[in-house]
Motif scaffolding. Structure first.
Motif, PDB file in Angstrom:
ATOM      1  N   MET A   1       0.989  -1.170  -0.130  1.00 30.27           N
ATOM      2  CA  MET A   1      -0.127   0.009   0.075  1.00 30.27           C
ATOM      3  C   MET A   1       0.885   1.239   0.070  1.00 30.27           C
ATOM      4  SD  MET A   1      -2.992   1.195   2.641  1.00 30.27           S
ATOM      5  CE  MET A   1      -4.154  -0.324   2.131  1.00 30.27           C
ATOM      6  N   GLU A   2       0.502   2.361  -0.781  1.00 27.06           N
ATOM      7  CA  GLU A   2       1.135   3.497  -0.989  1.00 27.06           C
ATOM      8  C   GLU A   2       0.929   4.470   0.561  1.00 27.06           C
ATOM      9  OE1 GLU A   2       2.714   5.214  -3.522  1.00 27.06           O
ATOM     10  OE2 GLU A   2       2.774   3.333  -4.512  1.00 27.06           O
ATOM     11  N   GLU A   3       2.335   4.892   0.850  1.00 26.85           N
ATOM     12  CA  GLU A   3       2.295   5.564   1.989  1.00 26.85           C
ATOM     13  C   GLU A   3       1.414   6.751   2.026  1.00 26.85           C
ATOM     14  OE1 GLU A   3       5.649   8.491   3.830  1.00 26.85           O
ATOM     15  OE2 GLU A   3       6.212   6.341   4.136  1.00 26.85           O
ATOM     16  N   ARG A   4       1.108   7.269   0.936  1.00 28.19           N
ATOM     17  CA  ARG A   4       0.204   8.428   1.018  1.00 28.19           C
ATOM     18  C   ARG A   4      -1.167   7.888   1.426  1.00 28.19           C
ATOM     19  NH1 ARG A   4      -0.115  10.864  -4.818  1.00 28.19           N
ATOM     20  NH2 ARG A   4       1.865  10.674  -4.277  1.00 28.19           N
ATOM     21  N   ASP A   5      -1.474   6.534   0.934  1.00 29.06           N
ATOM     22  CA  ASP A   5      -2.970   6.271   1.230  1.00 29.06           C
ATOM     23  C   ASP A   5      -2.947   5.766   2.907  1.00 29.06           C
ATOM     24  OD1 ASP A   5      -3.988   6.365  -1.216  1.00 29.06           O
ATOM     25  OD2 ASP A   5      -2.948   4.209  -1.790  1.00 29.06           O
ATOM     26  N   LEU A   6      -2.110   5.334   3.325  1.00 26.21           N
ATOM     27  CA  LEU A   6      -1.680   5.098   4.591  1.00 26.21           C
ATOM     28  C   LEU A   6      -1.980   6.149   5.694  1.00 26.21           C
ATOM     29  CD1 LEU A   6       1.224   2.571   4.715  1.00 26.21           C
ATOM     30  CD2 LEU A   6      -1.260   1.740   5.396  1.00 26.21           C
ATOM     31  N   LEU A   7      -1.350   6.962   5.249  1.00 23.29           N
ATOM     32  CA  LEU A   7      -1.235   8.626   6.009  1.00 23.29           C
ATOM     33  C   LEU A   7      -2.768   8.901   5.843  1.00 23.29           C
ATOM     34  CD1 LEU A   7       2.242  10.364   4.935  1.00 23.29           C
ATOM     35  CD2 LEU A   7       1.395   8.899   7.154  1.00 23.29           C
ATOM     36  N   ALA A   8      -3.257   8.946   4.627  1.00 21.68           N
ATOM     37  CA  ALA A   8      -4.611   9.729   4.602  1.00 21.68           C
ATOM     38  C   ALA A   8      -5.584   8.642   5.551  1.00 21.68           C
ATOM     39  CB  ALA A   8      -5.197   9.283   3.335  1.00 21.68           C
ATOM     40  N   ARG A   9      -5.540   7.292   5.349  1.00 19.71           N
ATOM     41  CA  ARG A   9      -6.122   6.361   6.320  1.00 19.71           C
ATOM     42  C   ARG A   9      -5.921   6.704   8.062  1.00 19.71           C
ATOM     43  NH1 ARG A   9      -5.278   0.806   4.284  1.00 19.71           N
ATOM     44  NH2 ARG A   9      -6.201   0.340   6.037  1.00 19.71           N
ATOM     45  N   LEU A  10      -4.689   7.111   8.262  1.00 16.94           N
ATOM     46  CA  LEU A  10      -4.076   7.300   9.465  1.00 16.94           C
ATOM     47  C   LEU A  10      -4.990   8.538  10.083  1.00 16.94           C
ATOM     48  CD1 LEU A  10      -2.401   6.688  12.246  1.00 16.94           C
ATOM     49  CD2 LEU A  10      -0.610   8.037  11.017  1.00 16.94           C
ATOM     50  N   ARG A  11      -5.044   9.638   9.165  1.00 14.68           N
ATOM     51  CA  ARG A  11      -5.590  10.686   9.648  1.00 14.68           C
ATOM     52  C   ARG A  11      -7.062  10.626   9.857  1.00 14.68           C
ATOM     53  NH1 ARG A  11      -4.087  16.173   7.482  1.00 14.68           N
ATOM     54  NH2 ARG A  11      -6.268  16.509   7.578  1.00 14.68           N
ATOM     55  N   GLU A  12      -7.804   9.602   9.364  1.00 17.84           N
ATOM     56  CA  GLU A  12      -9.047   9.226   9.553  1.00 17.84           C
ATOM     57  C   GLU A  12      -9.274   8.345  10.843  1.00 17.84           C
ATOM     58  OE1 GLU A  12     -11.868   9.810   7.149  1.00 17.84           O
ATOM     59  OE2 GLU A  12     -10.181  11.215   6.033  1.00 17.84           O
ATOM     60  N   GLY A  13      -8.193   7.944  11.437  1.00 18.07           N
ATOM     61  CA  GLY A  13      -8.215   6.988  12.632  1.00 18.07           C
ATOM     62  C   GLY A  13      -8.266   5.604  12.420  1.00 18.07           C
ATOM     63  N   ASP A  14      -7.811   5.162  11.122  1.00 19.93           N
ATOM     64  CA  ASP A  14      -7.744   3.892  10.904  1.00 19.93           C
ATOM     65  C   ASP A  14      -6.391   2.947  11.687  1.00 19.93           C
ATOM     66  OD1 ASP A  14      -7.064   1.299   9.657  1.00 19.93           O
ATOM     67  OD2 ASP A  14      -7.811   1.970   7.489  1.00 19.93           O
ATOM     68  N   HIS A  15      -6.852   1.995  12.527  1.00 22.40           N
ATOM     69  CA  HIS A  15      -5.760   1.352  13.208  1.00 22.40           C
ATOM     70  C   HIS A  15      -5.026   0.469  12.361  1.00 22.40           C
ATOM     71  CE1 HIS A  15      -7.240   2.518  17.302  1.00 22.40           C
ATOM     72  NE2 HIS A  15      -8.688   2.488  16.832  1.00 22.40           N
ATOM     73  N   GLN A  16      -5.480  -0.138  11.469  1.00 19.74           N
ATOM     74  CA  GLN A  16      -4.739  -1.041  10.389  1.00 19.74           C
ATOM     75  C   GLN A  16      -3.693  -0.046   9.688  1.00 19.74           C
ATOM     76  OE1 GLN A  16      -7.588  -2.906   7.924  1.00 19.74           O
ATOM     77  NE2 GLN A  16      -7.610  -4.874   9.339  1.00 19.74           N
ATOM     78  N   ALA A  17      -3.887   1.200   9.274  1.00 15.79           N
ATOM     79  CA  ALA A  17      -2.971   1.951   8.789  1.00 15.79           C
ATOM     80  C   ALA A  17      -1.820   2.317   9.796  1.00 15.79           C
ATOM     81  CB  ALA A  17      -3.692   3.261   8.166  1.00 15.79           C
ATOM     82  N   PHE A  18      -2.349   2.493  11.033  1.00 21.40           N
ATOM     83  CA  PHE A  18      -1.311   2.890  11.975  1.00 21.40           C
ATOM     84  C   PHE A  18      -0.454   1.728  12.320  1.00 21.40           C
ATOM     85  CE2 PHE A  18      -0.152   2.739  16.403  1.00 21.40           C
ATOM     86  CZ  PHE A  18       0.546   3.797  16.534  1.00 21.40           C
ATOM     87  N   GLN A  19      -0.940   0.493  12.297  1.00 23.77           N
ATOM     88  CA  GLN A  19      -0.228  -0.698  12.512  1.00 23.77           C
ATOM     89  C   GLN A  19       0.668  -0.850  11.328  1.00 23.77           C
ATOM     90  OE1 GLN A  19      -2.808  -3.731  13.147  1.00 23.77           O
ATOM     91  NE2 GLN A  19      -2.798  -3.189  15.522  1.00 23.77           N
TER      92      GLN A  19
END
Length: 194
Positions: A1-19
């Motif tokens: 997964m692209e870092e940009r997508d992970l960061l966007a999901r992290l901003r939304e509070g996605d625990h899987q993106a954080f992990q």
């Protein structure tokens, strides 16, 4: 997964993106932290703090900017904090040791001086009456041989003889208390009883 997508999901509070971000960067960060901190325990603590801050401030993250530099900057700041806290803690420990050492020495000196005074009183009381009186007047009341001679109607030579014999007796008597004898002798020769 692209870092940009992970960061966007992290901003939304996605625990899987954080992990996913945690697993992507934890080893690189840990290696860098270990070189700086030289302590696995501190590395673990700083890593935990770092990723907790990432989670708490996730809304401030810009998905368009790489997160790596941001994480390493946080790590450096946390390491500085650790060093500051350690320096403060060491300084406080040194001050505490100094204060406690001074307080201990003060109490120890008071106890020793009261022990010295008591041992000296006991030893002086064992002197023959005339010698005890001469010794007390000369050594404890700091009177001159001339004053003592006039007061007791004895010659300076007799006073000197009493002082020599008293000192000799006190030395022998106090030698039985080996740990105190040297200090007691100095004490009895130089200082009045308290």
């Amino acid at each position: 997964m692209e870092e940009r997508d992970l960061l966007a999901r992290l901003r939304e509070g996605d625990h899987q993106a954080f992990q996913a971000l945690y697993h992507r960067y934890k080893l690189r960060l840990a290696g860098s932290l270990l070189r700086m901190l030289k302590s696995p325990d501190w590395v673990e603590e700083v890593l935990q703090d770092l990723f907790m801050r990432l989670w708490v401030h996730r809304a401030e993250i810009d998905p368009e900017r790489p997160i790596k530099a941001y994480l390493f900057r946080i790590a450096e700041n946390l390491v500085r904090d650790v060093f500051r806290q350690t320096a403060r803690s060491q300084q406080m420990q040194q001050e505490l040791v100094h204060v406690m050492g001074h307080a201990y020495r003060h109490v120890e000196e008071q106890l020793l001086s009261s022990e010295l005074a008591e041992e000296l009183r006991i030893a002086i009381d064992l002197l023959p009456p005339k010698r005890r009186e001469v010794y007390r007047l000369c050594k404890l009341e700091s009177k001159s041989y001339e004053e003592v001679g006039q007061l007791l109607k004895i010659s300076p030579g007799t006073i000197n003889d009493h002082i020599k014999k008293a000192n000799s007796f006190l030395r022998r008597h106090l030698a039985q208390h080996a740990e105190l004898s040297g200090m007691l002798l100095v004490w009895c020769l130089l200082y009045p009883l308290v």
